[in-house]
Design a protein around this motif. Structure first.
Motif, PDB file in Angstrom:
ATOM      1  N   THR A   1       0.811  -1.240  -0.021  1.00  0.00           N
ATOM      2  CA  THR A   1      -0.155   0.031   0.031  1.00  0.00           C
ATOM      3  C   THR A   1       0.846   1.259  -0.108  1.00  0.00           C
ATOM      4  N   LEU A   2       2.149   1.048   0.623  1.00  0.00           N
ATOM      5  CA  LEU A   2       2.882   2.444   1.077  1.00  0.00           C
ATOM      6  C   LEU A   2       3.359   2.564  -0.411  1.00  0.00           C
ATOM      7  N   LEU A   3       3.765   1.497  -1.312  1.00  0.00           N
ATOM      8  CA  LEU A   3       4.621   1.750  -2.369  1.00  0.00           C
ATOM      9  C   LEU A   3       3.532   1.918  -3.616  1.00  0.00           C
ATOM     10  N   LEU A   4       2.383   1.683  -3.392  1.00  0.00           N
ATOM     11  CA  LEU A   4       1.379   2.118  -4.468  1.00  0.00           C
ATOM     12  C   LEU A   4       1.199   3.532  -4.533  1.00  0.00           C
ATOM     13  N   VAL A   5       1.328   4.189  -3.250  1.00  0.00           N
ATOM     14  CA  VAL A   5       1.068   5.619  -3.505  1.00  0.00           C
ATOM     15  C   VAL A   5       1.899   6.490  -4.386  1.00  0.00           C
ATOM     16  N   PRO A   6       3.229   6.407  -4.281  1.00  0.00           N
ATOM     17  CA  PRO A   6       4.143   7.228  -5.580  1.00  0.00           C
ATOM     18  C   PRO A   6       4.056   6.452  -6.786  1.00  0.00           C
ATOM     19  N   ALA A   7       3.439   5.303  -6.950  1.00  0.00           N
ATOM     20  CA  ALA A   7       3.222   4.874  -8.346  1.00  0.00           C
ATOM     21  C   ALA A   7       2.090   5.544  -8.968  1.00  0.00           C
ATOM     22  N   LEU A   8       1.007   5.647  -8.064  1.00  0.00           N
ATOM     23  CA  LEU A   8      -0.164   6.161  -8.642  1.00  0.00           C
ATOM     24  C   LEU A   8      -0.010   7.890  -8.982  1.00  0.00           C
ATOM     25  N   ILE A   9       0.974   8.444  -8.076  1.00  0.00           N
ATOM     26  CA  ILE A   9       1.092   9.761  -8.210  1.00  0.00           C
ATOM     27  C   ILE A   9       2.010  10.004  -9.457  1.00  0.00           C
ATOM     28  N   GLY A  10       2.817   9.039  -9.906  1.00  0.00           N
ATOM     29  CA  GLY A  10       3.665   9.208 -11.169  1.00  0.00           C
ATOM     30  C   GLY A  10       2.942   9.060 -12.367  1.00  0.00           C
ATOM     31  N   ASP A  11       1.823   7.895 -12.224  1.00  0.00           N
ATOM     32  CA  ASP A  11       1.099   7.958 -13.372  1.00  0.00           C
ATOM     33  C   ASP A  11       0.155   9.128 -13.596  1.00  0.00           C
ATOM     34  N   ILE A  12      -0.283   9.985 -12.634  1.00  0.00           N
ATOM     35  CA  ILE A  12      -1.442  10.811 -12.821  1.00  0.00           C
ATOM     36  C   ILE A  12      -0.550  12.062 -13.337  1.00  0.00           C
ATOM     37  N   LEU A  13       0.960  12.212 -12.710  1.00  0.00           N
ATOM     38  CA  LEU A  13       1.694  13.089 -13.629  1.00  0.00           C
ATOM     39  C   LEU A  13       1.998  12.854 -15.075  1.00  0.00           C
ATOM     40  N   TRP A  14       2.136  11.560 -15.347  1.00  0.00           N
ATOM     41  CA  TRP A  14       2.415  11.206 -16.767  1.00  0.00           C
ATOM     42  C   TRP A  14       1.135  11.648 -17.646  1.00  0.00           C
ATOM     43  N   VAL A  15      -0.043  11.263 -16.853  1.00  0.00           N
ATOM     44  CA  VAL A  15      -1.234  11.941 -17.613  1.00  0.00           C
ATOM     45  C   VAL A  15      -1.306  13.344 -17.982  1.00  0.00           C
ATOM     46  N   ALA A  16      -0.940  13.910 -16.507  1.00  0.00           N
ATOM     47  CA  ALA A  16      -0.964  15.326 -16.911  1.00  0.00           C
ATOM     48  C   ALA A  16       0.100  16.000 -17.818  1.00  0.00           C
ATOM     49  N   SER A  17       1.198  15.650 -18.146  1.00  0.00           N
ATOM     50  CA  SER A  17       2.118  15.786 -19.093  1.00  0.00           C
ATOM     51  C   SER A  17       1.635  15.615 -20.198  1.00  0.00           C
ATOM     52  N   THR A  18       1.029  14.516 -20.651  1.00  0.00           N
ATOM     53  CA  THR A  18       0.452  14.244 -22.204  1.00  0.00           C
ATOM     54  C   THR A  18      -0.462  14.905 -22.489  1.00  0.00           C
ATOM     55  N   LEU A  19      -1.627  15.364 -21.439  1.00  0.00           N
ATOM     56  CA  LEU A  19      -2.701  16.513 -21.790  1.00  0.00           C
ATOM     57  C   LEU A  19      -2.266  17.683 -21.758  1.00  0.00           C
ATOM     58  N   ALA A  20      -1.275  17.995 -21.118  1.00  0.00           N
ATOM     59  CA  ALA A  20      -0.877  19.530 -21.173  1.00  0.00           C
ATOM     60  C   ALA A  20      -0.304  19.662 -22.491  1.00  0.00           C
ATOM     61  N   ALA A  21       0.548  18.849 -23.275  1.00  0.00           N
ATOM     62  CA  ALA A  21       1.007  18.876 -24.492  1.00  0.00           C
ATOM     63  C   ALA A  21      -0.060  18.854 -25.469  1.00  0.00           C
ATOM     64  N   LEU A  22      -0.945  17.934 -25.425  1.00  0.00           N
ATOM     65  CA  LEU A  22      -2.224  18.087 -26.137  1.00  0.00           C
ATOM     66  C   LEU A  22      -2.978  19.542 -26.047  1.00  0.00           C
ATOM     67  N   GLY A  23      -3.163  19.799 -24.983  1.00  0.00           N
ATOM     68  CA  GLY A  23      -4.059  21.165 -24.864  1.00  0.00           C
ATOM     69  C   GLY A  23      -3.406  22.169 -25.421  1.00  0.00           C
ATOM     70  N   GLY A  24      -2.006  22.490 -25.286  1.00  0.00           N
ATOM     71  CA  GLY A  24      -1.497  23.520 -25.913  1.00  0.00           C
ATOM     72  C   GLY A  24      -1.397  23.445 -27.363  1.00  0.00           C
ATOM     73  N   THR A  25      -1.286  22.341 -27.855  1.00  0.00           N
ATOM     74  CA  THR A  25      -1.225  22.304 -29.219  1.00  0.00           C
ATOM     75  C   THR A  25      -2.680  22.656 -30.004  1.00  0.00           C
ATOM     76  N   MET A  26      -3.710  21.890 -29.483  1.00  0.00           N
ATOM     77  CA  MET A  26      -5.058  22.213 -29.780  1.00  0.00           C
ATOM     78  C   MET A  26      -5.597  23.721 -29.749  1.00  0.00           C
TER      79      MET A  26
END
Length: 516
Positions: A130-155
């Motif tokens: 459970t402890l290790l799952l927290v940073p793993a989830l945060i990493g995925d959320i930030l990965w989603v955010a980086s891809t969406l930020a790239a797409l939002g700026g382009t659109m």
């Protein structure tokens, strides 16, 4: 800004095509569920473990060649303080795939795990997992955010839509088809998206290079950054370069998205072959970003409708790729531009969404909270957690952050916290829960005390070579690597110490609450 109707219609057609593939994947997943005898939820997570090498190579490449890879590489090449010397993504991910094939694919696939958290759960139990799952989830959320930020700026630039609307629409489409087909939808849409991405970007490169604003600047010597796009790696900057390189290379080994491809392979040999074979297409996909950004740095923007000052002086280096395609190439290429960025962004976002949902469902809900949960219930948990991660990533993407910064941040905790843990649980036989918790605490404490300029967190530990500019302190010491190494030493050392104390009865065995 007026809406670009032709480009908008093209994007609508592209999104509808992707949704159609999602519906097809949904039907294929249903058929596979009827033919297997094991867990139906595993079809959603690892696709029944029958993904062949060619498809695996394409989906692994598409996952890593996301919006942050394309836009982030272009941003750093174009930026005055960056340049080609700092375009570390393609080479760092090459090392990631090599190490993945050599050291991680075999123990993970031969163990028939469902997620990368399974070996932790088997050895350390639910609390440590459970402890290790927290940073793993945060990493995925930030990965989603980086891809969406790239797409939002382009659109925003190409379509004339607001960044908020662009992010919401794109995230909704991606969430929808991932919800429908699970790994099958992610895999087969990745293949289509990668092919479209490759064709679009390589068509755009010659038009940008031969733009009058580029050739004219070269002839007249009026280019704005022609001598800076190569970049320079000074000795005092080497610590920062090494830190970010290893973060992407080794931090990538702590992404569930990598192991989703490895674990979905039909055999261990195929899993390893997938990692090695993905290296070449990964490097090929990085060339257009470098070429377009370098060309933009050598252009005379006063010869375009954009005018002066150039993008880096306006603080728009983050969007240099769509800006270059919009102002240095024919108008019709804007359609290919938005399609390429959309394809790249969604091919990474869907993997991050499914990765988080898989770990939460398999390692938290199924094995910790609801051990008797039905297959139908688990599938709905996957969908619900997938939706939650998507919404969280959207929220972060709405902020005005550099795509490259979000890209680095997405792997930060994974590198410092998860990578040393994964290395030990797979390759060091005597590590235990006490060492894991100690290493976790050391990595997290050192990382937080080092600060983070991208998030406005001031450092409480000033390492050598730290610099302050405009009230912001930047650490040029490889502080992330230092935190990772300290964590690794603590995991191994504390595990061995605790094992010795229990075996010698210095600590009574009834006190062994983690069953080391």
């Amino acid at each position: 800004m007026a809406v670009n109707v032709p480009a908008l219609l093209a994007v609508v057609v592209f999104y509808l095509a992707i949704l159609a593939i999602g519906f097809w994947a949904f039907r294929k997943a249903k058929k596979v569920e009827k033919t297997i005898g094991g867990s139906k939820s595993e079809v959603t997570i690892v696709g029944g473990r029958n993904i062949n090498v060619p498809v695996g190579v394409l989906t692994l490449t598409a996952t890593w060649v996301g919006g942050s890879y394309i836009m982030g590489t272009a941003e750093v090449v174009y930026s005055p303080n960056g340049g080609l010397a700092w375009a570390i993504g393609p080479f760092a991910y090459t090392l990631c795939f090599i190490c993945g094939g050599l050291f991680f694919a075999k123990p993970m696939r031969s163990g028939r795990y469902v997620t990368m958290m399974d070996p932790f759960q088997q050895r350390y139990g639910n609390f440590c997992t459970t402890l290790l799952l927290v940073p793993a989830l945060i990493g995925d959320i930030l990965w989603v955010a980086s891809t969406l930020a790239a797409l939002g700026g382009t659109m925003t630039l190409v379509l004339g839509l607001s960044s908020t609307i662009s992010i919401i629409i794109s995230a909704s489409v991606c969430i929808c088809y991932t919800l429908l087909g699970g790994l099958y939808a992610v895999t087969y849409t990745d293949v289509i998206q990668l092919v479209f991405n490759f064709v679009s970007l390589y068509i755009c490169v010659p038009f940008v290079v031969l733009s009058p604003a580029v050739t004219g600047a070269s002839q007249s010597g009026r280019s704005n950054q022609s001598s800076t796009w190569v970049g320079e790696l000074k000795l005092e900057d080497s610590g920062k370069w090494i830190d970010e390189f290893l973060l992407l290379a080794l931090g990538g080994l702590a992404h569930q998205a990598l192991y989703q491809r490895i674990l979905s392979s039909a055999s261990t040999a195929q899993a390893q072959a997938t990692c090695y074979a993905a290296i070449l297409p990964l490097l090929i996909m990085g060339i257009p970003s470098v070429a377009i950004a370098a060309t933009a740095a050598s252009a005379d923007w006063n010869m375009t409708d954009y005018g002066l000052p150039p993008p880096f002086e306006r603080g728009e280096a983050v969007n240099i790729l769509p800006l270059a395609l919009q102002y240095l190439a024919p108008t019709w290429l804007s359609v290919l531009c938005i399609g390429a960025i959309a394809a790249a962004a969604m091919s990474s976002m869907d993997s991050a969404l499914l990765s988080s949902a898989s770990m939460f469902t398999q390692n938290m809900y199924k094995r910790t909270w609801r051990k008797q949960a039905s297959e139908r219930e688990l599938k709905w948990v996957v969908r619900g957690s997938l939706l939650a991660v998507g919404l969280a990533g959207m929220g972060v993407a709405f902020g005005d952050k550099s795509v490259f910064s979000l890209w680095i941040l997405s792997g930060d905790l994974l590198y410092c916290v998860i990578f040393p843990q994964l290395l030990c649980v797979l390759h060091v036989s005597f590590t235990n829960g006490y060492g894991a918790i100690g290493g976790y605490a050391v990595a997290l404490l050192l990382r937080l005390l080092s600060g983070e300029s991208a998030l406005g967190i001031p450092p409480l530990i000033l390492y050598p070579w730290a610099r302050e500019k405009d009230g912001v302190v930047t650490q040029y010491f490889p502080f992330r690597t230092f935190a990772m190494i300290c964590s690794l030493i603590c995991i191994i050392g504390l595990s061995k110490l605790v094992e010795f104390l229990f075996r010698r009865r210095i600590i009574p065995k009834p006190w062994d609450v983690l069953q080391a």
